[in-house]
Design a protein around this motif. Structure first.
Motif, PDB file in Angstrom:
ATOM      1  N   ARG A   1       1.005  -1.117  -0.059  1.00  0.00           N
ATOM      2  CA  ARG A   1      -0.016  -0.145   0.072  1.00  0.00           C
ATOM      3  C   ARG A   1       1.036   1.161  -0.005  1.00  0.00           C
ATOM      4  O   ARG A   1       1.866   1.215   0.912  1.00  0.00           O
ATOM      5  CB  ARG A   1      -0.838  -0.018   1.249  1.00  0.00           C
TER       6      ARG A   1
ATOM      7  N   THR B   1      -2.100  -0.962  -3.644  1.00  0.00           N
ATOM      8  CA  THR B   1      -3.268  -0.089  -3.575  1.00  0.00           C
ATOM      9  C   THR B   1      -2.573   1.207  -3.290  1.00  0.00           C
ATOM     10  O   THR B   1      -1.696   1.629  -2.594  1.00  0.00           O
ATOM     11  CB  THR B   1      -3.963  -0.535  -2.304  1.00  0.00           C
TER      12      THR B   1
ATOM     13  N   ASN C   1      -0.416   0.381  -9.589  1.00  0.00           N
ATOM     14  CA  ASN C   1      -1.250  -0.811 -10.374  1.00  0.00           C
ATOM     15  C   ASN C   1      -0.209  -1.896 -11.215  1.00  0.00           C
ATOM     16  O   ASN C   1      -0.454  -2.916 -10.947  1.00  0.00           O
ATOM     17  CB  ASN C   1      -2.064  -0.282 -11.480  1.00  0.00           C
TER      18      ASN C   1
ATOM     19  N   ARG D   1      -0.878   6.269  -9.779  1.00  0.00           N
ATOM     20  CA  ARG D   1      -1.781   5.185  -9.908  1.00  0.00           C
ATOM     21  C   ARG D   1      -1.255   4.161 -10.820  1.00  0.00           C
ATOM     22  O   ARG D   1      -1.588   2.909 -10.692  1.00  0.00           O
ATOM     23  CB  ARG D   1      -3.088   5.733 -10.261  1.00  0.00           C
TER      24      ARG D   1
END
Length: 353
Positions: free
Chosen positions: A273, A300, A295, A291
């Protein structure tokens, strides 16, 4: 547990009351009042420390009163007073911390001296109930660093800037291009109208096996490009903004991929994370690049709501509540700190000693 949080480390005067459920650890923001000093500092193209401190003195009492009124409670009903004790502009920090000490003494409440960076680091637990550990990328006007967050008071810095912070670089580029303040949103707005591939700006340190940042050379390259084109047209400004933003997004995303790979290696089996905190988290291009990097790594990405990424009292109140829940508080003799690294020895729960 209800905690009043006071934030005065830079140019926002803020106060908030946050409730932490003792059983579940969940949070409720009962009030979060922020007064920006943008208008006071705009004529100078940046924050003037003395003006910032004076504005805190003028407005903090009223902000605190509004926070209590909005929360529907009296100040005497809170369980503790938390305030940013550093790092930051020392004049402003002193205003907030001294006010917190006075309230704590007058009301007979515990004082929690909060590290501003810890408040950012714990915000994802306020907004998302995130469990430890996790990786944080802090990108703000004064800081750009990767931090492994193991627990309250337990931090390991993996990389930092060796010169300018990212938010500072945005502000300086905006000033160079004749844009308004704050610089980050102005550069981002201009970038929407520009060609992000017109200029091929350098990406310092990316070939080195480290997680540090450097933005000084990039800022110099932007200045040289602008000087060569002077006088700048609106399209020149838009293209430089777009190219600068693309370069920064690529730098941050590349570093994030490396940081996530290190996390996966050093903490095998832990959920992957990445938390982004600080005002620069509001930049959409940087958020999109992060992001994509998350990914690709199977991680996350967590970006708290933008009002809680920028400086605010709720994050300070929450950090205070987290510490108080573990039995930590601080003496009224606690000193304000202009510098207070998140991984310093006095960040533990016994740092007051």
């Amino acid at each position: 547990m209800r905690v009043l949080g006071i934030e005065t480390s830079c140019d926002e005067t803020a106060a908030s009351i946050v409730e932490r459920d003792d059983a579940s650890g969940r949070a409720t923001i009962l009030s979060n009042i922020v007064r920006s000093q943008l208008d006071e500092h705009a004529p100078y193209g940046g924050v003037v420390p003395e003006l910032a401190a004076r504005a805190h003195v003028s407005h903090l009492d009223h902000i605190i009163a509004r926070a209590a009124e909005t929360a529907g409670m009296r100040l005497g009903d809170v369980d503790a007073i938390a305030a940013t004790a550093g790092p930051g502009l020392i004049g402003g920090v002193l205003v907030g911390l001294t006010t917190a000490k006075a309230l704590a003494a007058a009301l007979g409440k515990p004082l929690i001296a909060v590290n501003h960076l810890e408040a950012h680091a714990l915000t994802a637990r306020l907004t998302d109930g995130l469990a430890f550990p996790y990786l944080m990328l802090l990108v703000s006007g004064g800081h750009s660093q990767f931090v492994l967050v193991r627990g309250v008071g337990d931090y390991e810095r993996w990389g930092t800037t060796i010169d300018d912070a990212l938010g500072e670089a945005f502000d300086k580029v905006a000033k160079l291009l004749g844009l308004g303040v704050p610089g980050g949103p102005e550069v981002e707005k201009m970038a929407l109208r520009g060609d992000p591939r017109r200029f091929n700006f350098p990406r310092p340190l990316l070939k080195e096996d480290r997680l540090d940042f450097s933005f000084s050379g990039l800022k110099t390259a932007v200045r040289l490009a602008a000087e060569q084109l002077a006088p700048l047209t609106d399209q020149d400004v838009a293209d430089i903004s777009a190219s600068f933003q693309r370069t920064v997004a690529e730098i941050v995303a590349t570093r994030a991929r490396s940081a996530l790979a290190k996390y996966a290696t050093e903490l095998p089996g832990q959920p992957l994370r990445l938390v982004v905190a600080g005002g620069v988290a509001a930049n959409q291009a940087i958020g999109a690049a992060l992001r994509e990097a998350a990914n690709a790594a199977g991680a996350t990405l967590i970006i708290p709501p933008i009002p809680l990424c920028t400086d605010n009292g709720a994050m300070v109140a929450w950090a205070g509540a987290e510490r108080l829940a573990l039995g930590a508080d601080d003496p009224l003799s606690f000193s304000a700190k202009a510098r207070w690294p998140l991984d310093s020895d006095d960040m533990g729960l016994d740092h007051a000693a």
